[in-house]
Design a protein around this motif. Structure first.
Motif, PDB file in Angstrom:
ATOM      1  N   GLU A  89      41.290  35.871  28.176  1.00  0.00           N
ATOM      2  CA  GLU A  89      42.429  35.187  28.857  1.00  0.00           C
ATOM      3  C   GLU A  89      43.801  36.386  29.093  1.00  0.00           C
ATOM      4  N   ILE A  90      44.502  36.111  30.430  1.00  0.00           N
ATOM      5  CA  ILE A  90      45.173  37.014  30.725  1.00  0.00           C
ATOM      6  C   ILE A  90      45.954  36.517  31.751  1.00  0.00           C
ATOM      7  N   LYS A  91      47.744  37.428  31.512  1.00  0.00           N
ATOM      8  CA  LYS A  91      48.597  36.619  32.462  1.00  0.00           C
ATOM      9  C   LYS A  91      47.822  36.300  34.076  1.00  0.00           C
ATOM     10  N   LYS A  92      48.424  35.316  34.667  1.00  0.00           N
ATOM     11  CA  LYS A  92      47.447  35.011  36.074  1.00  0.00           C
ATOM     12  C   LYS A  92      47.947  36.236  36.894  1.00  0.00           C
ATOM     13  N   MET A  93      49.465  37.193  36.338  1.00  0.00           N
ATOM     14  CA  MET A  93      49.797  38.260  37.634  1.00  0.00           C
ATOM     15  C   MET A  93      48.869  39.578  37.112  1.00  0.00           C
ATOM     16  N   ASP A  94      48.572  39.609  36.506  1.00  0.00           N
ATOM     17  CA  ASP A  94      47.885  40.181  35.803  1.00  0.00           C
ATOM     18  C   ASP A  94      46.473  40.621  36.082  1.00  0.00           C
ATOM     19  N   PHE A  95      45.984  39.154  35.965  1.00  0.00           N
ATOM     20  CA  PHE A  95      44.607  39.309  36.213  1.00  0.00           C
ATOM     21  C   PHE A  95      44.207  39.292  37.939  1.00  0.00           C
ATOM     22  N   ASP A  96      45.668  38.612  39.120  1.00  0.00           N
ATOM     23  CA  ASP A  96      45.764  39.377  40.293  1.00  0.00           C
ATOM     24  C   ASP A  96      45.827  40.530  40.496  1.00  0.00           C
ATOM     25  N   VAL A  97      46.877  41.979  39.685  1.00  0.00           N
ATOM     26  CA  VAL A  97      46.505  43.111  40.001  1.00  0.00           C
ATOM     27  C   VAL A  97      45.102  43.654  39.417  1.00  0.00           C
ATOM     28  N   ILE A  98      44.414  43.015  38.612  1.00  0.00           N
ATOM     29  CA  ILE A  98      42.870  43.963  38.259  1.00  0.00           C
ATOM     30  C   ILE A  98      41.897  43.498  39.676  1.00  0.00           C
ATOM     31  N   GLN A  99      41.867  42.382  39.470  1.00  0.00           N
ATOM     32  CA  GLN A  99      41.099  41.165  41.116  1.00  0.00           C
ATOM     33  C   GLN A  99      41.582  42.026  42.311  1.00  0.00           C
ATOM     34  N   ASN A 100      42.314  42.350  42.360  1.00  0.00           N
ATOM     35  CA  ASN A 100      42.985  43.082  44.015  1.00  0.00           C
ATOM     36  C   ASN A 100      42.254  44.783  43.734  1.00  0.00           C
ATOM     37  N   TYR A 101      42.860  45.207  42.936  1.00  0.00           N
ATOM     38  CA  TYR A 101      41.887  46.256  41.825  1.00  0.00           C
ATOM     39  C   TYR A 101      41.054  46.765  42.921  1.00  0.00           C
ATOM     40  N   ARG A 102      40.302  45.612  41.936  1.00  0.00           N
ATOM     41  CA  ARG A 102      38.398  45.681  42.024  1.00  0.00           C
ATOM     42  C   ARG A 102      37.785  45.327  42.915  1.00  0.00           C
ATOM     43  N   LYS A 103      38.555  44.426  44.363  1.00  0.00           N
ATOM     44  CA  LYS A 103      38.425  44.382  45.236  1.00  0.00           C
ATOM     45  C   LYS A 103      38.530  45.483  45.725  1.00  0.00           C
ATOM     46  N   GLU A 104      38.908  46.180  45.884  1.00  0.00           N
ATOM     47  CA  GLU A 104      38.965  47.482  46.852  1.00  0.00           C
ATOM     48  C   GLU A 104      37.851  48.944  46.058  1.00  0.00           C
ATOM     49  N   LYS A 105      37.786  48.944  44.960  1.00  0.00           N
ATOM     50  CA  LYS A 105      37.424  49.889  44.413  1.00  0.00           C
ATOM     51  C   LYS A 105      36.226  49.697  43.375  1.00  0.00           C
ATOM     52  N   ASP A 106      35.804  48.102  43.222  1.00  0.00           N
ATOM     53  CA  ASP A 106      34.281  47.640  42.324  1.00  0.00           C
ATOM     54  C   ASP A 106      33.431  47.365  43.131  1.00  0.00           C
ATOM     55  N   GLN A 107      32.568  48.367  43.675  1.00  0.00           N
ATOM     56  CA  GLN A 107      31.465  48.014  45.258  1.00  0.00           C
ATOM     57  C   GLN A 107      30.688  47.098  44.979  1.00  0.00           C
ATOM     58  N   LEU A 108      30.288  47.401  43.068  1.00  0.00           N
ATOM     59  CA  LEU A 108      29.041  47.133  42.514  1.00  0.00           C
ATOM     60  C   LEU A 108      29.137  45.850  42.082  1.00  0.00           C
ATOM     61  N   PHE A 109      30.375  45.059  41.113  1.00  0.00           N
ATOM     62  CA  PHE A 109      30.521  43.890  40.655  1.00  0.00           C
ATOM     63  C   PHE A 109      31.529  42.814  40.973  1.00  0.00           C
ATOM     64  N   TYR A 110      32.694  43.313  41.900  1.00  0.00           N
ATOM     65  CA  TYR A 110      33.646  42.340  42.307  1.00  0.00           C
ATOM     66  C   TYR A 110      32.809  41.017  42.949  1.00  0.00           C
ATOM     67  N   ASP A 111      31.887  41.165  43.650  1.00  0.00           N
ATOM     68  CA  ASP A 111      31.891  39.724  44.148  1.00  0.00           C
ATOM     69  C   ASP A 111      30.462  39.513  43.156  1.00  0.00           C
ATOM     70  N   VAL A 112      30.110  39.743  42.204  1.00  0.00           N
ATOM     71  CA  VAL A 112      29.141  39.557  41.467  1.00  0.00           C
ATOM     72  C   VAL A 112      30.137  38.509  39.918  1.00  0.00           C
ATOM     73  N   ILE A 113      30.800  38.696  39.825  1.00  0.00           N
ATOM     74  CA  ILE A 113      31.750  38.473  38.276  1.00  0.00           C
ATOM     75  C   ILE A 113      32.792  38.361  38.330  1.00  0.00           C
ATOM     76  N   ASP A 114      34.147  37.854  37.457  1.00  0.00           N
ATOM     77  CA  ASP A 114      35.087  37.992  36.933  1.00  0.00           C
ATOM     78  C   ASP A 114      35.221  39.161  35.962  1.00  0.00           C
ATOM     79  N   PRO A 115      36.559  39.637  35.873  1.00  0.00           N
ATOM     80  CA  PRO A 115      37.058  40.473  34.926  1.00  0.00           C
ATOM     81  C   PRO A 115      36.793  40.446  33.060  1.00  0.00           C
ATOM     82  N   HIS A 116      35.753  40.703  32.579  1.00  0.00           N
ATOM     83  CA  HIS A 116      35.061  40.920  31.466  1.00  0.00           C
ATOM     84  C   HIS A 116      35.352  41.968  29.564  1.00  0.00           C
ATOM     85  N   PHE A 117      34.531  41.546  29.458  1.00  0.00           N
ATOM     86  CA  PHE A 117      34.080  42.465  28.376  1.00  0.00           C
ATOM     87  C   PHE A 117      32.790  42.059  28.484  1.00  0.00           C
TER      88      PHE A 117
END
Length: 173
Positions: free
Chosen positions: A10-38
């Protein structure tokens, strides 16, 4: 088909968006499969859904929610393929994740615990076959101070099959 235990932060929406925008560009394996997680428990193939759920509930019965803070990116070589990964690793909350991870592997999942691999609590944000690409990602994140503050209040049991993730059950801490 495999079962895993994840902690969706559970993080601020702004931080979630920063992570997701970065992942959209750099995470070719998992971006389309799963949201940020531990990932708390890695794929387990030898348990029924019922047995897996029961074991996880039993082990986390005394676990509490916790806060975490991400301030650092690191690079990690995948032990199972040729990829390198870029991780956001918590400063605060690191030990909470490790202790829950170890507790979940203390009962019937004991034989599934990969003691030959270091467990590094993380949120994956990028990957590449080229280690220098991941090093560049790490440097991009670490060149300036950043702080992503969050909480883990639940664990989510998921089924993973053919790059599809299905939420099975959510357990409050």
């Amino acid at each position: 088909m495999a079962y895993l235990v994840l902690a969706y932060p559970e993080i601020k929406k702004m931080d979630f968006d920063v992570i997701q925008n970065y992942r959209k560009e750099k995470d070719q394996l998992f971006y389309d499969v799963i949201d940020p997680h531990f990932t708390i428990v890695f794929p387990v193939f030898d348990q029924t859904e019922t047995d897996f759920i029961a074991e996880i509930k039993k082990q986390v019965a005394t676990c509490n929610s916790f806060d975490f803070v991400l301030r650092c990116a690191t690079i990690n070589k995948d032990a199972f393929n040729e990829y390198y990964h870029t991780f956001l690793v918590p400063d605060q909350g690191y030990s909470n994740i490790v202790k829950i991870h170890d507790k979940l592997y203390s009962g019937t999942l004991k034989e599934n615990h990969r003691l030959d691999l270091d467990f590094i609590p993380h949120i994956g944000i990028g990957n590449s076959l080229n280690k220098l690409d991941c090093k560049k990602m790490v440097d991009e994140w670490n060149k300036d101070d950043f702080e992503i503050i969050g909480t883990v209040k639940t664990l989510t049991i998921v089924e993973y099959n053919n790059d599809n993730v299905r939420k099975v059950e959510e357990i409050k801490l």
